[in-house]
Design a protein around this motif. Structure first.
Motif, PDB file in Angstrom:
ATOM      1  N   ASP A   1      80.200  40.896   6.342  1.00 49.42           N
ATOM      2  CA  ASP A   1      80.329  41.226   7.767  1.00 49.42           C
ATOM      3  C   ASP A   1      80.779  40.016   8.571  1.00 49.42           C
ATOM      4  O   ASP A   1      80.897  40.109   9.795  1.00 49.42           O
ATOM      5  CB  ASP A   1      78.979  41.714   8.309  1.00 49.42           C
ATOM      6  CG  ASP A   1      78.449  42.890   7.508  1.00 49.42           C
ATOM      7  OD1 ASP A   1      78.949  44.003   7.696  1.00 49.42           O
ATOM      8  OD2 ASP A   1      77.536  42.680   6.686  1.00 49.42           O
ATOM      9  N   GLY A   2      80.973  38.888   7.898  1.00 48.33           N
ATOM     10  CA  GLY A   2      81.388  37.689   8.600  1.00 48.33           C
ATOM     11  C   GLY A   2      81.745  36.592   7.621  1.00 48.33           C
ATOM     12  O   GLY A   2      81.427  36.659   6.423  1.00 48.33           O
TER      13      GLY A   2
ATOM     14  N   PRO B   1      88.867  42.881  10.956  1.00 54.27           N
ATOM     15  CA  PRO B   1      88.614  44.091  11.754  1.00 54.27           C
ATOM     16  C   PRO B   1      87.653  43.810  12.901  1.00 54.27           C
ATOM     17  O   PRO B   1      86.944  42.796  12.915  1.00 54.27           O
ATOM     18  CB  PRO B   1      87.984  45.046  10.734  1.00 54.27           C
ATOM     19  CG  PRO B   1      87.336  44.151   9.728  1.00 54.27           C
ATOM     20  CD  PRO B   1      88.235  42.951   9.628  1.00 54.27           C
ATOM     21  N   ALA B   2      87.617  44.718  13.853  1.00 57.18           N
ATOM     22  CA  ALA B   2      86.687  44.605  14.974  1.00 57.18           C
ATOM     23  C   ALA B   2      85.254  44.558  14.451  1.00 57.18           C
ATOM     24  O   ALA B   2      84.902  45.289  13.526  1.00 57.18           O
ATOM     25  CB  ALA B   2      86.872  45.782  15.926  1.00 57.18           C
TER      26      ALA B   2
ATOM     27  N   ALA C   1      86.862  32.086  16.846  1.00 64.60           N
ATOM     28  CA  ALA C   1      85.416  32.198  16.654  1.00 64.60           C
ATOM     29  C   ALA C   1      84.836  33.330  17.489  1.00 64.60           C
ATOM     30  O   ALA C   1      85.128  33.454  18.674  1.00 64.60           O
ATOM     31  CB  ALA C   1      84.731  30.886  17.019  1.00 64.60           C
ATOM     32  N   THR C   2      84.022  34.160  16.864  1.00 62.54           N
ATOM     33  CA  THR C   2      83.167  35.080  17.608  1.00 62.54           C
ATOM     34  C   THR C   2      81.786  34.471  17.789  1.00 62.54           C
ATOM     35  O   THR C   2      81.043  34.859  18.687  1.00 62.54           O
ATOM     36  CB  THR C   2      83.024  36.425  16.882  1.00 62.54           C
ATOM     37  OG1 THR C   2      82.403  36.212  15.599  1.00 62.54           O
ATOM     38  CG2 THR C   2      84.389  37.071  16.663  1.00 62.54           C
ATOM     39  N   LEU C   3      81.457  33.526  16.912  1.00 59.17           N
ATOM     40  CA  LEU C   3      80.215  32.762  16.980  1.00 59.17           C
ATOM     41  C   LEU C   3      80.529  31.308  16.666  1.00 59.17           C
ATOM     42  O   LEU C   3      81.388  31.023  15.820  1.00 59.17           O
ATOM     43  CB  LEU C   3      79.200  33.276  15.963  1.00 59.17           C
ATOM     44  CG  LEU C   3      78.344  34.483  16.312  1.00 59.17           C
ATOM     45  CD1 LEU C   3      77.729  35.077  15.047  1.00 59.17           C
ATOM     46  CD2 LEU C   3      77.236  34.080  17.279  1.00 59.17           C
TER      47      LEU C   3
END
Length: 293
Positions: free
Chosen positions: A199-200, A221-222, A255-257
């Motif tokens: 998932d990451g 993907p989103a 980056a999302t995190l």
């Protein structure tokens, strides 16, 4: 863009950890976790090494707190912040061992587990534990697929090349319907593995420009997390402009995190830095509402 904290105290890598951490223990870490939790940071981390050869410890460090014991304690002192192994070496464990032990942690923490998983690179540690080093990539792929099938399931079933099980009861097990799996690594293969099984992605040791190229080419993907390191410890009070540049660079790289360490001289100073870091992040991306939003 959300921010996770690379936990102090639990690892001591030469040239990276601060002087105050040498005498700090679980009470200091617990206080920091409480403050990070109240401020809305996304996660805390803890890495896994069982035993590091003394000569290698001179570069990698020799202090690595056990994630399960550490997070079990921190779960009791926090309510929202996620608990992320960064990383757990899959080759050291049977998938059902991870599903049971960390599924119990997910129960204890109220569904706040994130499993960061790595392939491992320390041959001496593999051999010490009786784990196979050669071919570990293919075994890890199978182990991660088996783990995905087993987590959150009271009677897991999986039939793969290296792992095959059915007819066993695993209780307690994870309460999250889908425990997030983040895959660590520094190669394009690790990113492909993360996209296939996880998932990451949690990369390390890759220049920011190259990271941006890899993320763009992969077109994740989103909802897929790109957990990028800040690249250096941040000093939000002393050098806010430098911290802002680091966070913006990570965000622009995809980056999302962002996982970051923090420069501090004491536990009190560390907590003050956390508050300043939140203000810095809000300046870039707007107010925080919750650690999971």
């Amino acid at each position: 863009m959300r921010i996770g904290i690379v936990s102090p105290v639990v690892t001591k890598v030469p040239g990276v950890h601060s002087t105050w951490e040498r005498s700090a223990g679980i009470e200091e870490l617990g206080r920091i976790a409480e403050v990070a939790d109240s401020l809305g940071f996304h996660h805390l981390t803890c890495s896994e090494h069982v035993a590091v050869p003394t000569d290698i410890a001179e570069q990698r460090g020799g202090t690595y707190w056990d994630p399960l014991a550490t997070f079990g304690y921190l779960a009791a002192r926090t309510t929202r912040i996620r608990l992320a192994t960064r990383v757990l070496v899959v080759g050291y464990h049977h998938p059902l061992e991870i599903a049971k032990r960390y599924g119990t942690l997910d129960q204890v923490s109220g569904g706040r587990l994130t499993l960061g998983l790595g392939i491992g690179s320390l041959r001496e540690e593999f051999e010490l534990l009786g784990a196979q080093f050669d071919g570990r990539g293919a075994r890890a792929d199978d182990a991660i697929a088996a783990l995905r099938a087993a987590l959150s399931q009271p009677e897991p079933e999986y039939h793969g090349e290296h792992y095959d099980f059915s007819g066993f009861l695993v209780d307690p097990h994870a309460v999250q319907p889908r425990v997030p799996l983040w895959i660590g690594g520094r190669t394009p293969r690790s990113l492909r593995r993360a996209l296939s099984y996880g998932d990451g992605w949690v990369p390390f040791g890759i220049p920011t420009d190259r990271l941006a190229e890899m993320v763009t080419a992969a077109n994740p993907p989103a909802g897929f997390e790109i957990v990028l390191p800040a690249g250096s410890t941040l000093d939000p009070i002393g050098s806010p402009e430098a911290g802002e540049r680091v966070l913006r660079r990570a965000r622009d790289a995809g980056a999302t995190l962002v996982g970051t360490g923090i420069t501090a001289t004491s536990t009190d100073h560390y907590c003050e830095q956390l508050a300043a870091l939140r203000q810095l992040a809000e300046k870039i991306d707007g107010p925080w509402e919750c650690c999971d939003e």
